[in-house]
Design a protein around this motif. Structure first.
Motif, PDB file in Angstrom:
ATOM      1  N   THR A 199      10.405 -19.031  -2.391  1.00 49.04           N
ATOM      2  CA  THR A 199      11.562 -19.252  -1.523  1.00 49.04           C
ATOM      3  C   THR A 199      11.422 -18.646  -0.142  1.00 49.04           C
ATOM      4  O   THR A 199      12.065 -19.108   0.807  1.00 49.04           O
ATOM      5  CB  THR A 199      12.823 -18.672  -2.182  1.00 49.04           C
ATOM      6  OG1 THR A 199      12.591 -17.279  -2.470  1.00 49.04           O
ATOM      7  CG2 THR A 199      13.155 -19.417  -3.461  1.00 49.04           C
ATOM      8  N   ARG A 215      12.058 -17.465  -7.240  1.00 45.91           N
ATOM      9  CA  ARG A 215      13.028 -17.413  -8.333  1.00 45.91           C
ATOM     10  C   ARG A 215      12.335 -17.242  -9.684  1.00 45.91           C
ATOM     11  O   ARG A 215      12.956 -17.428 -10.727  1.00 45.91           O
ATOM     12  CB  ARG A 215      13.856 -18.701  -8.356  1.00 45.91           C
ATOM     13  CG  ARG A 215      14.557 -18.998  -7.049  1.00 45.91           C
ATOM     14  CD  ARG A 215      15.487 -20.179  -7.175  1.00 45.91           C
ATOM     15  NE  ARG A 215      16.061 -20.551  -5.902  1.00 45.91           N
ATOM     16  CZ  ARG A 215      15.665 -21.576  -5.177  1.00 45.91           C
ATOM     17  NH1 ARG A 215      14.687 -22.362  -5.612  1.00 45.91           N
ATOM     18  NH2 ARG A 215      16.229 -21.846  -4.026  1.00 45.91           N
ATOM     19  N   GLU A 269      16.055 -14.991  -2.862  1.00 40.68           N
ATOM     20  CA  GLU A 269      16.098 -16.141  -1.962  1.00 40.68           C
ATOM     21  C   GLU A 269      15.453 -15.850  -0.621  1.00 40.68           C
ATOM     22  O   GLU A 269      15.029 -16.776   0.077  1.00 40.68           O
ATOM     23  CB  GLU A 269      17.548 -16.583  -1.743  1.00 40.68           C
ATOM     24  CG  GLU A 269      18.254 -17.072  -2.992  1.00 40.68           C
ATOM     25  CD  GLU A 269      17.692 -18.383  -3.493  1.00 40.68           C
ATOM     26  OE1 GLU A 269      17.085 -19.128  -2.699  1.00 40.68           O
ATOM     27  OE2 GLU A 269      17.834 -18.667  -4.700  1.00 40.68           O
ATOM     28  N   ARG A 341      24.774 -18.584  -7.298  1.00 42.20           N
ATOM     29  CA  ARG A 341      24.355 -18.602  -5.897  1.00 42.20           C
ATOM     30  C   ARG A 341      25.155 -17.568  -5.125  1.00 42.20           C
ATOM     31  O   ARG A 341      26.368 -17.672  -4.993  1.00 42.20           O
ATOM     32  CB  ARG A 341      24.579 -19.985  -5.279  1.00 42.20           C
ATOM     33  CG  ARG A 341      23.856 -21.119  -5.976  1.00 42.20           C
ATOM     34  CD  ARG A 341      22.349 -21.019  -5.845  1.00 42.20           C
ATOM     35  NE  ARG A 341      21.923 -20.975  -4.457  1.00 42.20           N
ATOM     36  CZ  ARG A 341      21.757 -22.063  -3.700  1.00 42.20           C
ATOM     37  NH1 ARG A 341      22.007 -23.254  -4.189  1.00 42.20           N
ATOM     38  NH2 ARG A 341      21.351 -21.952  -2.448  1.00 42.20           N
ATOM     39  N   ILE A 344      21.651 -17.133   0.228  1.00 42.81           N
ATOM     40  CA  ILE A 344      20.604 -18.158   0.199  1.00 42.81           C
ATOM     41  C   ILE A 344      19.523 -17.902   1.239  1.00 42.81           C
ATOM     42  O   ILE A 344      18.465 -18.528   1.195  1.00 42.81           O
ATOM     43  CB  ILE A 344      21.206 -19.555   0.438  1.00 42.81           C
ATOM     44  CG1 ILE A 344      21.895 -19.642   1.798  1.00 42.81           C
ATOM     45  CG2 ILE A 344      22.164 -19.916  -0.681  1.00 42.81           C
ATOM     46  CD1 ILE A 344      22.321 -21.038   2.185  1.00 42.81           C
TER      47      ILE A 344
END
Length: 912
Positions: A199, A215, A269, A341, A344
C-alpha cells in the motif's frame, strides 16, 4: 430605540463545499494547497480555509491517480478512461494528454527532476514517460497483478524506480527498476516478503533504506511460541492462527535484503519517514533522552497509519514503537468487503506543518507533536472535511456565534469554526443518524447542544469540554425535533416519530460533570397522529408548538403540555414551526408550498405567503418579527415582509433541497445547508448595497461631466472610454456617428478601440449588434465593426465570451442590409441608363441646323392659319380651340423635356 430597518438583500458567501469524494489526492510541496479528486473533476483546495481555489473539468470518468511536479507547476492526472493528462496550474489548462495503458492507471509518481512520470496500472504494467514529449521511455513488465503503488528514489542521482503490486493468491511483490539508459537489465531486484497488496513506500533520508507497508500478515516468534504452548487445544490453535500480525518491512538498498520486519498489529495503509530536521524529530529526540540512546547514527523515525485510525511512531533501531495514539480521532467505517477502514493515507508535511492523515470518510487531519522528557502528545490542529453528505439541521453555537454545529446524516455532530471553516471538533455518541439539534447558552454561561437521533434517544452536550453530559431515553421512535427553553434554559422539548412530545429537565446538571447522567422527562403527551417534524418554544417559555405530518400544528401550555389550540388549514404536512419574538403568533411552513401566520388566541390564519414552487422546509422570523426567511425543496431561499406579504428577494444558491436554516441571535446572519452538501453563510448587505449604489451614482455624475468635457475638447478616445464605463450605448453611438462624419474617422476610431479590454470589447460587439438591427444605424455599426476586425486578430476575438451568439445576430441583419444596398445600386444603374438614353435625342452636332429651321416652319404655319380663317369663319372658333389645346399640350411637353434635356430643350422653348 433606533428605528427598525427592514432587510432588502443578503449576500451569500459559500462556506463549506464538497471538494473531496475519496480516492486520489496530492499535496503541494509547501502544503499551501491540496489537489483532490471529486468524481470526474479535480479541485484545487486552499489548505488554510478549505475553500476551492479552482476546478479542473475531467473527461466524465472518475479520477484514479494524481501527482504534482516537484515545483508544483504541473499536475498529472488519470481516470478510468486511461487518458493521462498534464495540467499547467498557472493557466489551469491541459497542455498535453495521451493513452498508454490497457487498463486504468492506479498510481503515478513524478521524478525529483520533474522530467519523468511513472505510471502503474491495472494492466500489470509500469510505464515511464517523458513529460515534455509525452512519449514512453521505459516499458516494464513483471508484476502479476494490479500495480498498487509506485515511487522514484528521492535522490536524482540514483535512477531507481520502486513499484508494488497485489499479485493475488496471498502473494505480492515489490520490484526495483533501473530507469537509466546505461544498464540493459531493467529489473534490478524483486523483493518478496508481502502476502497482500503493497500500500505504501518510503525511503530513508540517507537513501539506503526502503520501507514498504501492506495489508499482509506474518508470524512472529512470540505468536509461534504461544501457538505451540496451547497446541493441545485445537480450537485455540486455529483461533490464534487467524489472528496474524501485519508488518512494515525495511529493505537494505545496498544488496536488496530484508533488514527488519516491524509488526504493527493492523493493516497499514501508509508509512512516512520523519525528516531529521522536523519538529516531529526534535520532539522525539527530546523524549528519547530519557530512554535508551540510539546506537546507530543512521537510525530514523517513521510513522504508520492504518485501519484502526491510530497514529504510530516507530524507531528504526530495534523496531520499537515510541508512540501510540490512545484515542482515535476517526470513526472507523466498514467497506463493502467487510474490512475496517480508518486512515487510508498519510503525508509528512514540510517545515513545521506536521503530519497530514486522510480518513476513509473524506477528512484531512493535520497533527503536530509536542513532547517533554517523559511525555509525547499528538495534537489535532486542523480538520478539513471533504464531504458532509446531506445537511439536515444546523445551529450557531456560543454566545458570540463563532461556531456552527451540523447534523449531516451521520452518527456524529460536526462543529465548525466560522473563521477558518475547519471542523473544530466532533461529538460522537449516537449509534444512528443524528436528525436534529438545537443550541443555547445556559445561565452559567456554558454553551450547550442537544441532539436527537434515529436511535430513539436525545443527548445533551457541553461545547467547551466536547463531552456528553446527559442522555434521555424513552422515545419509541426516531427523534426528529428538539428545542431548548428560551428564557430559563433549564429544560428542552423533543418530538418523535412515535407521535409523542416530551419535556426534559436539566436541573440535575452541574458545571464540573465528567460523566453523562440520565435525563428525566417531566411531561409526555401523545400530540399528533403522525411524525412530529418540528417543535418551537415561546420566548417566555409558557408555550410550545409542534408541527406534524398530519397537516396540523398544535400549541401546548408548559410545563404540563396542556392543549391550547390546534392550527388547521395546511393541505400537506408541516415541516417547520416558529414563534414570533414580538407578537402572539406562530409561523408554519408546509409541504403545500405555503407559509402561514397563525394567531395564538383563536388559531385563525392571519396571513398566507405563496411563492415557493415546492415544499417549504424551514421558515424563521428575522428583523424583530417583521420579516420571514424561508427555504424549500426547490433549492430557493426567500426573504418576505410580513406587513405587505411581499417577497423581497429570492436566492438560488443551492442545487438541491435546502433542509437546514439557522439565524444568528445577534447579527441575524443566516446559514443554509441541504442535500447538495453545501453550507452557505448569508450576511445582511442592505446598508452596504445602499452605500454602494450612492457611491456609484456619485461616480456616474462625475464621469458624466468628464464625458461632456471630453466631447467638448474633441478627445474622442477618452469620451468613448468613459461612455463604456458608464454603459451609455446611446451616447456611444452618437460619438461614433460624429466621428464617422469627420475627416480621418478611421484613425480616431482605431485609437479609441485599441484601448478596450476583453470585457469592453464584448460589450462593444453587443452594442454593435443592437445598432445593426436598424437600417438608419447600420452604417455606423458596420463601420465600427469593420475597424474592430482590422485592429484585433481573430484569435483574440474568438476568446470573447459569447462571441458566437453575437456574430450570429450580426450576420443575419448584415445580409439583409447588403441585399437592400445591392437593390439600390441596381436602381441607380437603371436611372443612369434612362438619363443617358434621353440625352441621345438631341445630339450636339445638330444643334445649329435645328435652330435655323424652326422660324421658317412657324411662318408657314401662321400663313395657313390666316387662309383658313378667311374661308370658313364658323370653323375658326373650333380651330382656335384646337390650336389652344395643342399649344397647351405642346408647351406641356416642352416643359417636361426642359426638366430632362437641359440646354437643348431650353432653346426650343424660347423659339416657340
Amino acid at each position: 430605540m433606533e428605528p427598525l430597518k427592514l432587510k432588502a438583500n443578503y449576500r451569500c458567501v459559500p462556506a463549506l463545499q464538497q471538494f473531496y469524494a475519496g480516492g486520489a489526492y496530492a499535496v503541494s510541496s509547501d502544503a499551501s494547497f491540496i489537489v483532490c479528486a471529486s468524481a470526474d473533476s479535480i479541485n484545487i483546495v486552499d489548505s488554510a480555509t478549505s475553500s476551492i481555489r479552482s476546478t479542473l473539468d475531467g473527461d466524465s470518468e472518475s479520477v484514479t491517480a494524481l501527482t504534482l511536479s516537484p515545483d508544483d507547476k504541473l499536475l498529472f492526472s488519470s481516470s478510468h478512461s486511461r487518458q493521462i493528462r498534464v495540467w499547467d496550474l498557472s493557466t489551469l489548462k491541459c497542455v498535453r494528454s495521451w493513452k498508454g495503458h490497457d487498463g486504468p492507471v492506479m498510481c503515478m509518481a513524478c521524478h525529483p527532476s520533474g522530467g519523468l512520470l511513472a505510471t502503474g496500472g491495472a494492466d500489470r504494467k509500469v510505464l515511464v514517460w517523458d513529460v515534455d514529449g509525452g512519449y514512453c521511455t521505459h516499458y516494464f513488465k513483471g508484476h502479476g497483478g494490479v500495480v498498487s503503488c509506485i515511487m522514484f528514489h528521492p535522490d536524482p542521482e540514483k535512477q531507481l524506480l520502486f513499484s508494488g503490486s497485489d499479485d493475488g493468491g496471498d502473494h505480492a511483490t515489490l520490484r526495483v527498476w533501473d530507469v537509466s539508459k546505461t544498464k540493459k537489465k531493467n529489473c534490478i531486484a524483486t523483493l518478496d516478503n508481502h502476502r497482500s497488496a503493497v500500500t505504501s513506500l518510503a525511503v530513508s533520508e540517507d537513501g539506503w533504506t526502503l520501507l514498504s507497508a501492506g495489508r499482509d500478515k506474518a508470524y512472529s516468534n512470540e505468536t509461534l511460541s504461544y501457538i505451540l504452548f496451547y497446541l493441545v487445544t485445537l480450537f485455540l490453535f486455529f483461533f490464534l492462527l487467524s489472528g496474524l500480525f501485519q508488518v512494515v518491512t525495511l529493505w537494505d538498498l545496498h544488496d536488496y535484503s530484508c533488514k527488519k520486519t516491524v509488526i504493527t498489529n493492523e493493516a497499514v495503509e501508509a508509512v512516512c519517514v520523519v525528516g531529521s530536521g522536523s519538529p516531529f524529530a526534535a520532539s522525539l529526540d527530546l523524549y528519547g533522552k530519557n530512554a535508551k540512546k540510539r546506537a546507530v547514527a543512521q537510525a530514523f523515525y517513521f510513522v504508520t497509519v492504518g485501519e484502526r485510525g491510530i497514529v504510530h511512531i516507530w524507531g528504526s533501531e530495534g523496531a520499537v514503537c515510541l508512540f501510540e495514539q490512545k484515542v482515535s480521532d476517526v470513526t472507523a467505517s466498514t467497506d463493502e468487503d467487510g474490512l475496517r477502514r480508518g486512515f487510508i493515507s498519510a503525508v509528512m508535511l514540510p517545515s513545521d506543518q506536521g503530519l497530514l492523515c486522510v480518513t476513509a470518510d473524506q477528512q484531512f487531519l493535520f497533527y503536530s507533536l509536542e513532547s517533554t522528557v517523559e511525555l509525547l502528545q499528538l495534537n489535532l490542529t486542523k480538520r478539513l472535511v471533504g464531504y458532509n453528505e446531506e445537511v439536515v439541521d444546523m445551529k450557531f453555537v456560543g454566545d458570540d456565534e463563532k461556531f456552527l454545529a451540523l447534523a449531516t446524516n451521520l452518527e456524529q455532530v460536526r462543529v465548525y469554526d466560522l473563521a477558518s471553516m475547519s471542523c473544530s471538533y466532533v461529538l460522537s455518541g449516537h449509534t444512528e443518524i443524528v436528525l436534529c439539534l438545537d443550541t443555547c447558552v445556559s445561565s452559567s454561561g456554558r454553551s450547550l447542544i442537544v441532539t436527537g437521533s434515529k436511535d430513539n434517544s436525545v443527548r445533551l452536550w457541553e461545547a467547551e469540554s466536547k463531552s456528553c453530559i446527559g442522555v434521555g431515553v424513552g422515545h419509541m421512535g426516531a427523534v426528529g425535533a428538539v428545542a431548548f427553553s428560551k428564557r430559563k434554559r433549564d429544560f428542552f422539548v423533543s418530538g418523535s416519530s412515535d407521535h409523542t412530545l416530551k419535556v426534559w429537565s436539566m436541573n440535575g446538571l452541574s458545571d464540573d460533570m465528567t460523566m453523562a447522567i440520565n435525563l428525566k422527562a417531566k411531561a409526555v403527551v401523545a400530540a399528533h397522529d403522525k411524525d412530529i417534524n418540528s417543535v418551537a418554544i415561546a420566548p417566555n417559555d409558557s408555550l410550545v408548538c409542534s408541527g406534524s405530518q398530519d397537516r396540523t400544528a398544535c400549541i401546548w401550555r408548559l410545563p404540563d403540555l396542556v392543549s391550547v389550540v390546534v392550527l388547521r388549514g395546511h393541505k400537506r404536512g408541516i415541516w417547520s414551526v416558529e414563534f414570533s419574538p414580538v407578537d402572539q403568533c406562530v409561523v408554519t411552513a408546509s409541504g403545500d408550498k405555503t407559509i402561514r401566520i397563525w394567531a395564538i388566541s383563536d388559531g385563525s390564519c392571519l396571513k398566507t405567503f405563496e411563492g415557493h414552487t415546492s415544499s417549504v422546509l424551514r421558515a424563521l422570523f428575522v428583523t424583530r418579527g417583521t420579516q420571514i426567511v424561508s427555504c424549500g425543496a426547490d433549492g430557493l431561499v426567500k426573504l418576505w415582509t410580513v406587513k405587505t406579504n411581499e417577497c423581497v428577494a429570492t436566492y438560488d444558491n443551492h442545487e438541491d433541497k435546502v433542509w437546514a436554516l439557522a439565524v444568528g441571535r445577534k447579527t441575524e446572519m443566516l446559514a443554509t445547508g441541504g442535500s447538495d452538501a453545501v453550507v452557505n453563510l448569508w450576511y445582511d448587505s442592505t446598508a452596504a448595497d445602499k452605500e454602494e449604489a450612492f457611491r456609484k451614482e456619485e461616480e456616474g455624475v462625475l464621469k458624466g461631466q468628464e464625458l461632456q468635457n471630453a466631447i467638448s475638447d474633441a478627445d474622442y478616445t477618452k469620451a468613448i472610454q468613459l461612455a463604456f464605463e458608464l454603459r451609455r450605448p446611446h451616447k456611444l453611438f452618437e460619438l461614433f456617428a460624429g466621428i464617422c462624419r469627420k475627416r480621418g474617422a478611421e484613425d480616431h476610431i482605431d485609437r479609441a478601440l485599441k484601448g478596450l479590454g476583453g470585457e469592453e470589447l464584448r460589450v462593444l460587439f453587443n452594442y454593435v449588434r443592437e445598432w445593426n438591427t436598424k437600417p438608419k444605424h447600420c452604417y455606423v455599426s458596420q463601420f465600427v465593426l469593420f475597424r474592430a476586425f482590422n485592429i484585433f486578430p481573430p484569435t483574440e476575438i474568438v476568446q470573447i465570451k459569447g462571441i458566437g451568439e453575437l456574430l450570429e445576430g450580426l450576420i443575419a441583419y448584415s445580409q439583409r442590409h447588403f441585399v437592400r444596398i445591392d437593390r439600390l445600386v441596381r436602381s441607380t444603374f437603371l436611372l443612369n441608363y434612362i438619363l443617358s438614353g434621353m440625352s441621345v435625342i438631341e445630339p450636339e452636332n445638330q444643334q445649329t441646323e435645328f435652330t435655323a429651321e424652326i422660324p421658317l416652319q412657324s411662318d408657314n404655319i401662321i400663313d395657313k392659319q390666316h387662309v383658313v380663317e378667311e374661308e370658313d369663319p364658323q370653323k375658326n372658333a373650333t380651330v382656335s380651340k384646337k390650336r389652344k389645346k395643342s399649344s397647351k399640350s405642346r408647351h406641356g411637353s416642352i416643359k417636361k423635356v426642359k426638366d430632362v434635356a437641359y440646354k437643348k430643350v431650353e432653346t426650343i422653348q424660347l423659339l416657340a
